[in-house]
Design a protein around this motif. Sequence first.
Motif, PDB file in Angstrom:
ATOM      1  N   TYR A  50     -63.257 -84.192   2.259  1.00 44.54           N
ATOM      2  CA  TYR A  50     -64.088 -83.218   1.550  1.00 44.54           C
ATOM      3  C   TYR A  50     -63.225 -82.456   0.564  1.00 44.54           C
ATOM      4  O   TYR A  50     -62.001 -82.397   0.703  1.00 44.54           O
ATOM      5  CB  TYR A  50     -64.814 -82.256   2.509  1.00 44.54           C
ATOM      6  CG  TYR A  50     -63.939 -81.564   3.526  1.00 44.54           C
ATOM      7  CD1 TYR A  50     -63.271 -80.376   3.222  1.00 44.54           C
ATOM      8  CD2 TYR A  50     -63.796 -82.082   4.813  1.00 44.54           C
ATOM      9  CE1 TYR A  50     -62.477 -79.739   4.157  1.00 44.54           C
ATOM     10  CE2 TYR A  50     -63.000 -81.450   5.753  1.00 44.54           C
ATOM     11  CZ  TYR A  50     -62.346 -80.285   5.430  1.00 44.54           C
ATOM     12  OH  TYR A  50     -61.560 -79.656   6.361  1.00 44.54           O
ATOM     13  N   VAL A  51     -63.872 -81.922  -0.467  1.00 39.55           N
ATOM     14  CA  VAL A  51     -63.182 -81.139  -1.490  1.00 39.55           C
ATOM     15  C   VAL A  51     -63.949 -79.841  -1.718  1.00 39.55           C
ATOM     16  O   VAL A  51     -65.174 -79.812  -1.679  1.00 39.55           O
ATOM     17  CB  VAL A  51     -63.024 -81.911  -2.823  1.00 39.55           C
ATOM     18  CG1 VAL A  51     -62.068 -83.074  -2.671  1.00 39.55           C
ATOM     19  CG2 VAL A  51     -64.354 -82.395  -3.350  1.00 39.55           C
ATOM     20  N   ILE A  65     -62.061 -87.634  -6.437  1.00 37.82           N
ATOM     21  CA  ILE A  65     -60.992 -87.744  -5.440  1.00 37.82           C
ATOM     22  C   ILE A  65     -61.455 -88.766  -4.411  1.00 37.82           C
ATOM     23  O   ILE A  65     -62.232 -88.449  -3.509  1.00 37.82           O
ATOM     24  CB  ILE A  65     -60.706 -86.382  -4.770  1.00 37.82           C
ATOM     25  CG1 ILE A  65     -60.591 -85.259  -5.800  1.00 37.82           C
ATOM     26  CG2 ILE A  65     -59.469 -86.467  -3.884  1.00 37.82           C
ATOM     27  CD1 ILE A  65     -59.418 -85.354  -6.728  1.00 37.82           C
ATOM     28  N   GLU A  66     -60.967 -89.987  -4.534  1.00 38.00           N
ATOM     29  CA  GLU A  66     -61.521 -91.086  -3.733  1.00 38.00           C
ATOM     30  C   GLU A  66     -61.193 -91.007  -2.250  1.00 38.00           C
ATOM     31  O   GLU A  66     -61.989 -91.406  -1.421  1.00 38.00           O
ATOM     32  CB  GLU A  66     -61.031 -92.426  -4.294  1.00 38.00           C
ATOM     33  CG  GLU A  66     -61.568 -92.729  -5.677  1.00 38.00           C
ATOM     34  CD  GLU A  66     -61.329 -94.165  -6.099  1.00 38.00           C
ATOM     35  OE1 GLU A  66     -61.287 -95.044  -5.211  1.00 38.00           O
ATOM     36  OE2 GLU A  66     -61.177 -94.412  -7.305  1.00 38.00           O
ATOM     37  N   LYS A  84     -63.759 -81.117  -8.986  1.00 34.17           N
ATOM     38  CA  LYS A  84     -63.196 -82.210  -8.190  1.00 34.17           C
ATOM     39  C   LYS A  84     -64.301 -82.640  -7.221  1.00 34.17           C
ATOM     40  O   LYS A  84     -64.892 -81.782  -6.545  1.00 34.17           O
ATOM     41  CB  LYS A  84     -61.968 -81.740  -7.407  1.00 34.17           C
ATOM     42  CG  LYS A  84     -60.780 -81.359  -8.280  1.00 34.17           C
ATOM     43  CD  LYS A  84     -59.610 -80.983  -7.391  1.00 34.17           C
ATOM     44  CE  LYS A  84     -58.435 -80.389  -8.114  1.00 34.17           C
ATOM     45  NZ  LYS A  84     -57.933 -81.068  -9.241  1.00 34.17           N
ATOM     46  N   VAL A  85     -64.574 -83.924  -7.132  1.00 34.64           N
ATOM     47  CA  VAL A  85     -65.707 -84.396  -6.335  1.00 34.64           C
ATOM     48  C   VAL A  85     -65.334 -85.612  -5.505  1.00 34.64           C
ATOM     49  O   VAL A  85     -64.334 -86.294  -5.777  1.00 34.64           O
ATOM     50  CB  VAL A  85     -66.923 -84.754  -7.239  1.00 34.64           C
ATOM     51  CG1 VAL A  85     -67.334 -83.550  -8.080  1.00 34.64           C
ATOM     52  CG2 VAL A  85     -66.618 -85.944  -8.136  1.00 34.64           C
ATOM     53  N   THR A  86     -66.133 -85.876  -4.489  1.00 38.09           N
ATOM     54  CA  THR A  86     -65.993 -87.099  -3.719  1.00 38.09           C
ATOM     55  C   THR A  86     -67.362 -87.498  -3.196  1.00 38.09           C
ATOM     56  O   THR A  86     -68.333 -86.752  -3.309  1.00 38.09           O
ATOM     57  CB  THR A  86     -64.976 -86.944  -2.566  1.00 38.09           C
ATOM     58  OG1 THR A  86     -64.596 -88.241  -2.091  1.00 38.09           O
ATOM     59  CG2 THR A  86     -65.524 -86.114  -1.418  1.00 38.09           C
ATOM     60  N   THR A  87     -67.432 -88.697  -2.622  1.00 41.40           N
ATOM     61  CA  THR A  87     -68.662 -89.206  -2.018  1.00 41.40           C
ATOM     62  C   THR A  87     -68.285 -90.320  -1.051  1.00 41.40           C
ATOM     63  O   THR A  87     -67.091 -90.563  -0.800  1.00 41.40           O
ATOM     64  CB  THR A  87     -69.640 -89.716  -3.108  1.00 41.40           C
ATOM     65  OG1 THR A  87     -70.917 -90.009  -2.504  1.00 41.40           O
ATOM     66  CG2 THR A  87     -69.124 -90.950  -3.821  1.00 41.40           C
ATOM     67  N   VAL A  93     -68.959 -77.590  -2.412  1.00 41.36           N
ATOM     68  CA  VAL A  93     -68.115 -78.384  -1.519  1.00 41.36           C
ATOM     69  C   VAL A  93     -68.768 -79.760  -1.411  1.00 41.36           C
ATOM     70  O   VAL A  93     -69.979 -79.858  -1.201  1.00 41.36           O
ATOM     71  CB  VAL A  93     -68.015 -77.727  -0.127  1.00 41.36           C
ATOM     72  CG1 VAL A  93     -67.202 -78.593   0.832  1.00 41.36           C
ATOM     73  CG2 VAL A  93     -67.411 -76.321  -0.230  1.00 41.36           C
ATOM     74  N   LEU A  94     -67.972 -80.809  -1.587  1.00 44.87           N
ATOM     75  CA  LEU A  94     -68.513 -82.166  -1.486  1.00 44.87           C
ATOM     76  C   LEU A  94     -67.741 -82.935  -0.428  1.00 44.87           C
ATOM     77  O   LEU A  94     -66.521 -82.782  -0.297  1.00 44.87           O
ATOM     78  CB  LEU A  94     -68.405 -82.900  -2.830  1.00 44.87           C
ATOM     79  CG  LEU A  94     -69.129 -82.248  -4.011  1.00 44.87           C
ATOM     80  CD1 LEU A  94     -68.142 -81.450  -4.846  1.00 44.87           C
ATOM     81  CD2 LEU A  94     -69.822 -83.289  -4.868  1.00 44.87           C
ATOM     82  N   SER A  95     -68.466 -83.795   0.311  1.00 43.85           N
ATOM     83  CA  SER A  95     -67.808 -84.579   1.358  1.00 43.85           C
ATOM     84  C   SER A  95     -68.041 -86.064   1.148  1.00 43.85           C
ATOM     85  O   SER A  95     -68.957 -86.474   0.436  1.00 43.85           O
ATOM     86  CB  SER A  95     -68.313 -84.157   2.740  1.00 43.85           C
ATOM     87  OG  SER A  95     -69.583 -84.703   3.003  1.00 43.85           O
ATOM     88  N   ALA A  96     -67.205 -86.841   1.824  1.00 40.00           N
ATOM     89  CA  ALA A  96     -67.381 -88.293   1.841  1.00 40.00           C
ATOM     90  C   ALA A  96     -68.572 -88.619   2.747  1.00 40.00           C
ATOM     91  O   ALA A  96     -69.414 -87.756   3.005  1.00 40.00           O
ATOM     92  CB  ALA A  96     -66.088 -88.952   2.331  1.00 40.00           C
ATOM     93  N   GLY A  97     -68.632 -89.835   3.253  1.00 42.74           N
ATOM     94  CA  GLY A  97     -69.844 -90.289   3.915  1.00 42.74           C
ATOM     95  C   GLY A  97     -70.060 -89.822   5.335  1.00 42.74           C
ATOM     96  O   GLY A  97     -69.124 -89.583   6.093  1.00 42.74           O
ATOM     97  N   VAL A  98     -71.296 -89.667   5.695  1.00 47.08           N
ATOM     98  CA  VAL A  98     -71.851 -89.529   7.034  1.00 47.08           C
ATOM     99  C   VAL A  98     -71.116 -88.467   7.866  1.00 47.08           C
ATOM    100  O   VAL A  98     -71.324 -87.281   7.649  1.00 47.08           O
ATOM    101  CB  VAL A  98     -71.917 -90.904   7.746  1.00 47.08           C
ATOM    102  CG1 VAL A  98     -72.872 -90.861   8.920  1.00 47.08           C
ATOM    103  CG2 VAL A  98     -72.393 -91.994   6.768  1.00 47.08           C
TER     104      VAL A  98
END
Length: 199
Positions: free
Chosen positions: A153-154, A148-149, A126-129, A160-165
Amino acid sequence: MEQARQGRNVAVFIFEQVEPLDFAGPFEVFLAGSNRGQDFQVYTVAEHDSPIIALGGLSINPAYTIANCPKPDLLVIPGGWGSRKEMNNETITNWIREVSDDIEIILSVCTGALILAKAKLLDGLKVTTNRSAIHELRNVVPTSTEIIEEARYVDNGKIVLSAGVSAGMDAALYVVEKLLGEDRAIEAANIMEYDWKRD
């Protein structure tokens, strides 16, 4: 909790046209959560030892290169416009893939997810950006990857991936909590006078 173990090495990867808060935010979080350097040793690492010019013209001298950096326990991969170039830099993607075997947690911030995708580390996760780069991420991840829009973060365990900034700071605090407990993460947020947004 593993507070008795030796401090973890936190490598923050930087590159040309990196988004400043994408790397400096998590750097500050791990510094604030380190119990004055006892639990985290935080350092920057780049492909080469020459100064890195971030977005806005900020110049950073990396502490290490990928050839000589201490073995990382945690690795932060930030984003920024330069990630579009670095995602196609096989020297970097190969290095990330190689060190990932022995890393406890990889934290991607913003379009750092594009670099991880090209390093072939997002299969089945599961990822986001950053919201504005979701379409770019969709173009480079395998079909088994779930985007995961709306997540800040996921957590996939190791990755672990997070959205922006600023979402990278929230995700870094989450990692501090995961490793050293909620009290340490709250203490770090208070030291920074930061309003921690949990997912």
